[in-house]
Motif scaffolding. Structure first.
Motif, PDB file in Angstrom:
ATOM      1  N   GLU B 269       0.616  -1.076   0.104  1.00 33.65           N
ATOM      2  CA  GLU B 269       0.261  -0.165  -0.088  1.00 33.65           C
ATOM      3  C   GLU B 269       0.947   1.294   0.009  1.00 33.65           C
ATOM      4  N   GLU B 270       0.609   2.374  -0.819  1.00 30.51           N
ATOM      5  CA  GLU B 270       1.234   3.654  -0.878  1.00 30.51           C
ATOM      6  C   GLU B 270       0.316   4.437  -0.498  1.00 30.51           C
ATOM      7  N   GLN B 271       0.770   5.639   0.432  1.00 25.54           N
ATOM      8  CA  GLN B 271       0.118   6.750   0.727  1.00 25.54           C
ATOM      9  C   GLN B 271       0.723   8.008   0.232  1.00 25.54           C
ATOM     10  N   GLN B 272       0.402   8.851  -0.561  1.00 23.31           N
ATOM     11  CA  GLN B 272       1.098   9.865  -0.913  1.00 23.31           C
ATOM     12  C   GLN B 272       2.512   9.897  -1.198  1.00 23.31           C
ATOM     13  N   THR B 273       2.883   8.859  -1.889  1.00 21.93           N
ATOM     14  CA  THR B 273       4.253   8.737  -2.085  1.00 21.93           C
ATOM     15  C   THR B 273       4.865   9.476  -3.505  1.00 21.93           C
ATOM     16  N   GLU B 274       3.654   9.787  -4.694  1.00 24.35           N
ATOM     17  CA  GLU B 274       3.953  10.364  -5.764  1.00 24.35           C
ATOM     18  C   GLU B 274       5.006  11.532  -5.576  1.00 24.35           C
ATOM     19  N   ASP B 275       4.816  12.647  -4.779  1.00 27.16           N
ATOM     20  CA  ASP B 275       5.535  13.870  -4.811  1.00 27.16           C
ATOM     21  C   ASP B 275       6.415  13.797  -3.410  1.00 27.16           C
ATOM     22  N   ALA B 276       6.504  12.766  -2.623  1.00 23.09           N
ATOM     23  CA  ALA B 276       6.971  12.511  -1.251  1.00 23.09           C
ATOM     24  C   ALA B 276       8.596  12.962  -1.353  1.00 23.09           C
ATOM     25  N   ASP B 277       9.224  13.905  -0.780  1.00 25.91           N
ATOM     26  CA  ASP B 277      10.529  13.747  -0.357  1.00 25.91           C
ATOM     27  C   ASP B 277      11.147  12.802   0.445  1.00 25.91           C
ATOM     28  N   ARG B 288       0.116   1.815  11.165  1.00 23.45           N
ATOM     29  CA  ARG B 288      -1.180   2.668  11.490  1.00 23.45           C
ATOM     30  C   ARG B 288      -0.618   4.001  11.985  1.00 23.45           C
ATOM     31  N   SER B 289       0.424   3.937  12.779  1.00 25.19           N
ATOM     32  CA  SER B 289       1.036   5.086  13.459  1.00 25.19           C
ATOM     33  C   SER B 289       1.558   6.084  12.326  1.00 25.19           C
ATOM     34  N   ALA B 290       2.292   5.212  11.368  1.00 24.11           N
ATOM     35  CA  ALA B 290       3.101   6.068  10.085  1.00 24.11           C
ATOM     36  C   ALA B 290       1.880   6.614   9.311  1.00 24.11           C
ATOM     37  N   SER B 291       0.684   6.060   8.939  1.00 28.35           N
ATOM     38  CA  SER B 291      -0.171   6.655   8.520  1.00 28.35           C
ATOM     39  C   SER B 291      -0.782   8.023   9.023  1.00 28.35           C
ATOM     40  N   GLU B 292      -0.792   7.935  10.260  1.00 32.77           N
ATOM     41  CA  GLU B 292      -1.354   9.193  11.167  1.00 32.77           C
ATOM     42  C   GLU B 292      -0.195  10.264  10.932  1.00 32.77           C
ATOM     43  N   ALA B 293       0.852   9.888  11.070  1.00 39.77           N
ATOM     44  CA  ALA B 293       2.136  10.738  10.919  1.00 39.77           C
ATOM     45  C   ALA B 293       2.403  11.390   9.532  1.00 39.77           C
ATOM     46  N   VAL B 294       1.696  10.572   8.559  1.00 40.71           N
ATOM     47  CA  VAL B 294       1.978  11.319   7.192  1.00 40.71           C
ATOM     48  C   VAL B 294       0.697  12.480   7.041  1.00 40.71           C
ATOM     49  N   LYS B 295      -0.301  12.194   7.725  1.00 39.21           N
ATOM     50  CA  LYS B 295      -1.621  12.891   7.954  1.00 39.21           C
ATOM     51  C   LYS B 295      -1.083  14.246   8.610  1.00 39.21           C
ATOM     52  N   GLN B 296      -0.548  14.229   9.719  1.00 43.24           N
ATOM     53  CA  GLN B 296       0.040  15.194  10.551  1.00 43.24           C
ATOM     54  C   GLN B 296       1.003  16.256   9.731  1.00 43.24           C
ATOM     55  N   LEU B 297       2.213  15.340   9.304  1.00 46.65           N
ATOM     56  CA  LEU B 297       3.306  16.126   8.517  1.00 46.65           C
ATOM     57  C   LEU B 297       2.739  16.961   7.319  1.00 46.65           C
ATOM     58  N   ARG B 298       1.591  15.962   6.702  1.00 43.03           N
ATOM     59  CA  ARG B 298       1.218  16.852   5.381  1.00 43.03           C
ATOM     60  C   ARG B 298       0.466  18.120   5.757  1.00 43.03           C
ATOM     61  N   ALA B 299      -0.204  17.894   6.771  1.00 46.20           N
ATOM     62  CA  ALA B 299      -1.123  19.125   7.114  1.00 46.20           C
ATOM     63  C   ALA B 299      -0.153  20.109   7.632  1.00 46.20           C
ATOM     64  N   ALA B 300       1.062  20.048   8.215  1.00 46.22           N
ATOM     65  CA  ALA B 300       2.391  21.016   8.219  1.00 46.22           C
ATOM     66  C   ALA B 300       3.054  21.173   7.052  1.00 46.22           C
ATOM     67  N   GLY B 301       2.646  20.868   5.868  1.00 45.29           N
ATOM     68  CA  GLY B 301       3.349  21.128   4.759  1.00 45.29           C
ATOM     69  C   GLY B 301       4.511  20.501   4.425  1.00 45.29           C
ATOM     70  N   HIS B 302       4.560  19.150   4.908  1.00 43.92           N
ATOM     71  CA  HIS B 302       5.838  18.434   4.682  1.00 43.92           C
ATOM     72  C   HIS B 302       5.332  17.391   3.685  1.00 43.92           C
ATOM     73  N   LYS B 303       6.295  17.145   2.593  1.00 41.64           N
ATOM     74  CA  LYS B 303       5.872  16.096   1.636  1.00 41.64           C
ATOM     75  C   LYS B 303       6.335  14.736   2.305  1.00 41.64           C
ATOM     76  N   VAL B 304       5.392  14.225   2.779  1.00 42.95           N
ATOM     77  CA  VAL B 304       5.826  12.836   3.307  1.00 42.95           C
ATOM     78  C   VAL B 304       4.919  11.594   2.953  1.00 42.95           C
ATOM     79  N   GLY B 305       5.245  10.486   2.448  1.00 38.92           N
ATOM     80  CA  GLY B 305       4.481   9.540   2.320  1.00 38.92           C
ATOM     81  C   GLY B 305       4.623   8.384   2.981  1.00 38.92           C
ATOM     82  N   LEU B 306       3.933   7.245   2.538  1.00 42.97           N
ATOM     83  CA  LEU B 306       4.173   6.013   3.622  1.00 42.97           C
ATOM     84  C   LEU B 306       4.151   4.988   2.465  1.00 42.97           C
ATOM     85  N   PHE B 307       4.969   3.928   2.656  1.00 46.12           N
ATOM     86  CA  PHE B 307       5.096   2.667   1.760  1.00 46.12           C
ATOM     87  C   PHE B 307       5.056   1.631   2.760  1.00 46.12           C
TER      88      PHE B 307
END
Lengths: 269, 379
Positions: B269-277, B288-307
């Motif tokens: 499963e990938e979450q927002q990996t396309e543009d992720a740094d 599950r925690s990583a998915s939540e971290a992606v959400k929070q970091l994205r909200a703060a403007g960071h390009k983060v994704g999950l594999f």
């Protein structure tokens, strides 16, 4: 049908050493199989490791040859999942009561309808002559260079204590007796144990000044006594003797039948 | 209307197994996996199946292989110390090409460790725990619902590729309860192993056709297919053989089939990996925690994704390579001292920073651990 119909002749000769008497056990089994008209389609033979564990691959049955000591664990899965199939397990003494001891006592406790034929040659032959849990005190093995110091297991007493509903011992010298008890073991309903005293000239005899295969079989003749004879002998006279005969012949509910009786009615479809 | 039910992870595994058609379960009690066999002990008699509690873990594994040889779909559940004991007969199943499903609800090790303590310590053992080179399919769901579906997949892959399949779980997910709807699985595909398509006299069980997958007739099939199943190197008829040709053929076949069909086996499963740094690599409960971290970091403007690998073996190397191609950093979060990070490093190019996050004190990696690690590494 003849007993030859139960072997894969193309695969012969056996790998066993000259003078090995495991072949006598196999020969007796084939003759009994023929007499009983064993249905090779509906029979599964399970075996494992060591000389006794490899021989069944030469037989024309469904043969499942597994990890050392685990034959009875696999056989339990075979029998419980297909109670209509006849299951026979061939093991050596190391296979059955050393590494596989736990499976042996529990298969006996469950009284699952499996026949265990255990070749007792007092040695680990295939691996080069290490001592077995059946090696008698004083005899030499590569791992008992000064002679065996541990007491030996009595396989039949173990089977009896664990609840095996048929327990017999025979040997490769008294072949008519072996034939009779093997037939009884194979027709018994429940967990049946047949211990057969065999000989290993290469690994056991050679280290114990009995390399001559004939002498080893003569030793079996000399150390075995029948149950009837044993009854008249004193404890002192029975020391160093091995009693052959049928020690347990009893009936107790068999595992797969209890399973069906108690749980079969829960089946919804 | 969709039907929701509150299920525990281990319960979802047992129900998924029943949906897949499990007919035989043998096991030995061990925390935190016991619920799987407790439920199957209750349910299997209702479906005409069989359950038995064996004398040890080794016997549990042996008994299921015995039943599988008779054509049954089989499962044994266990955890850490029990999984150690399964290895012996797991190798047999791989060698003799007997389908079976082994569930390992991971607990903290080594040895007794902590029976109810969560850890991800068996990721390498699941693949490399046995002697010799043998293949392994290892699936690793991260939710109660996914456990249900992945258990079905585990049976399907075992039957399709004639090999053992390991279903790894975390104690956290095995003992967690979630409200799930299983309606989508009503018509899920169920795969059964193939019966030989040649006459008994021309049958060589270990000589597969061009698919490379053996067709082992169940023993006592009533149709005349009689042969030897053997853990030793063997001929095409299953007879023991130690010729270089047979040894090479056996080892190659059992391993090559998983390699050949890896694209069919891979799940991720990938979450927002396309543009992720920055890409977080996490499996099981950590994802599950990583998915939540992606959400929070994205909200703060960071390009983060999950594999998130769902099949950890065969390792989804090509999909991961693609996902991390443009990233600058991969954070590998694991509840162990660093296991799958070695696979990630194998794939990473020189200019990609691979950062470990390892927590192995029995607590679960939380989103804030991941966020903090990323912030520190990005400094």
């Amino acid at each position: 049908m003849s007993y030859l119909d139960y072997i894969k002749e193309k695969q012969f000769p056996l790998f066993t050493c000259a003078g090995c008497t495991h072949g006598t056990v196999t020969n007796t089994f084939l003759r009994v199989a023929d007499e009983l008209k064993l249905d090779k389609e509906n029979t599964v033979i399970v075996c494992a490791i060591g000389c006794a564990g490899r021989i069944p691959t030469f037989l024309d049955f469904n043969v499942l040859r597994v990890t050392h000591g685990r034959a009875l664990a696999f056989a339990t899965g075979v029998k419980l999942s297909r109670p209509d199939v006849k299951v026979i397990v061939f093991m050596g003494d190391g296979d059955a009561v050393a590494i596989g001891g736990n499976h042996f006592i529990h298969a006996a406790r469950r009284n699952i309808d499996i026949t265990a034929i255990i070749s007792h040659n007092e040695i680990y032959g295939m691996t080069g002559g290490q001592y077995a849990p059946t090696t008698l005190q004083g005899f030499k093995a590569t791992t008992a260079p000064y002679g065996m110091i541990e007491p030996a297991f009595d396989v039949c007493e173990l089977a009896k204590g664990a609840g095996s509903t048929y327990v017999a011992r025979s040997d490769v010298y008294h072949i008519n007796h072996l034939h009779k008890v093997m037939k009884n073991a194979l027709t018994h309903k429940g967990f049946s144990t047949l211990e057969v005293i065999t000989s290993c000239p290469t690994q056991f005899g050679r280290r114990n000044k009995m390399a001559d295969p004939i002498k080893l079989v003569e030793r079996i003749r000399d150390i075995t006594v029948t149950q009837t004879a044993a009854e008249k002998m004193s404890v002192e006279e029975l020391k160093d003797k091995i009693v052959i005969g049928e020690f347990v012949k009893t009936e107790r509910p068999e595992l797969t039948e209890i399973y069906e009786e108690k749980l079969g009615k829960l089946r919804k479809n | 209307m969709a039907k929701y039910e509150l299920l525990q992870g281990n319960q979802a595994c047992a129900l998924g197994a029943l949906k897949a058609g499990v007919e035989f379960c043998a096991g030995y009690p061990i925390t935190p996996a016991s619920e799987v066999m407790e439920i199957l002990a209750e349910k299997l008699p209702e479906t005409g199946g069989r359950f038995i509690q064996m004398e040890d873990e080794i016997a549990g594994m042996g008994a299921i292989i015995g039943a599988s040889v008779m054509g049954k779909k089989v499962l044994t559940p266990t955890s850490g110390p029990g999984f150690d004991l399964k290895q012996e007969n797991l190798a047999f199943a791989a060698m003799a090409e007997i389908p079976c499903v082994v569930v390992n609800v991971q607990r903290s090790g080594p040895s007794t460790g902590g029976a109810t303590i969560s850890a991800q310590g068996d990721l390498m053992q699941a693949k490399y725990g046995t002697s010799g080179d043998s293949p392994r399919i290892v699936l690793y769901p991260n939710s109660v619902k996914e456990i249900y579906g992945t258990t079905i997949t585990a049976f399907n892959l075992a039957e399709k590729y004639m090999t053992p399949v390991i279903l790894l779980m975390d104690e956290t997910i095995g003992h967690m309860r979630e409200n799930v709807c299983l309606d989508e699985f009503d018509n899920v595909e169920i795969i059964n192993r193939k019966f030989p398509d040649v006459a008994p006299e021309n049958y060589h069980p270990y000589e597969p056709d061009e698919t490379g997958i053996v067709k082992l007739a169940p023993f006592a099939n009533g149709k005349g297919y009689r042969y030897v199943i053997n853990g030793m190197h063997h001929t095409i008829d299953g007879m023991p053989s130690l010729t270089p040709e047979n040894i090479y053929k056996t080892i190659s076949r059992i391993n090559d089939k998983v390699e050949r069909y890896k694209e069919d086996i891979w799940q991720w499963e990938e979450q927002q990996t396309e543009d992720a740094d920055i890409i977080i690599f996490a499996a099981g409960c950590v994802s599950r925690s990583a998915s939540e971290a992606v959400k929070q970091l994205r909200a703060a403007g960071h390009k983060v994704g999950l594999f998130r690998p769902i099949s950890i073996w065969p390792f989804p190397d090509e999909p991961l390579a693609k996902a991390i191609k443009n990233a600058k950093m991969v954070l590998v979060a694991e509840m162990n001292r660093g296991q799958l990070i070695h696979k990630v490093k194998e794939i990473a190019t020189d200019n990609l920073k691979v950062v470990p996050l390892n927590i192995y004190d029995g607590t679960v990696i939380m989103p804030e651990h991941i966020i903090q690690s990323i912030k520190e590494a990005a400094k």
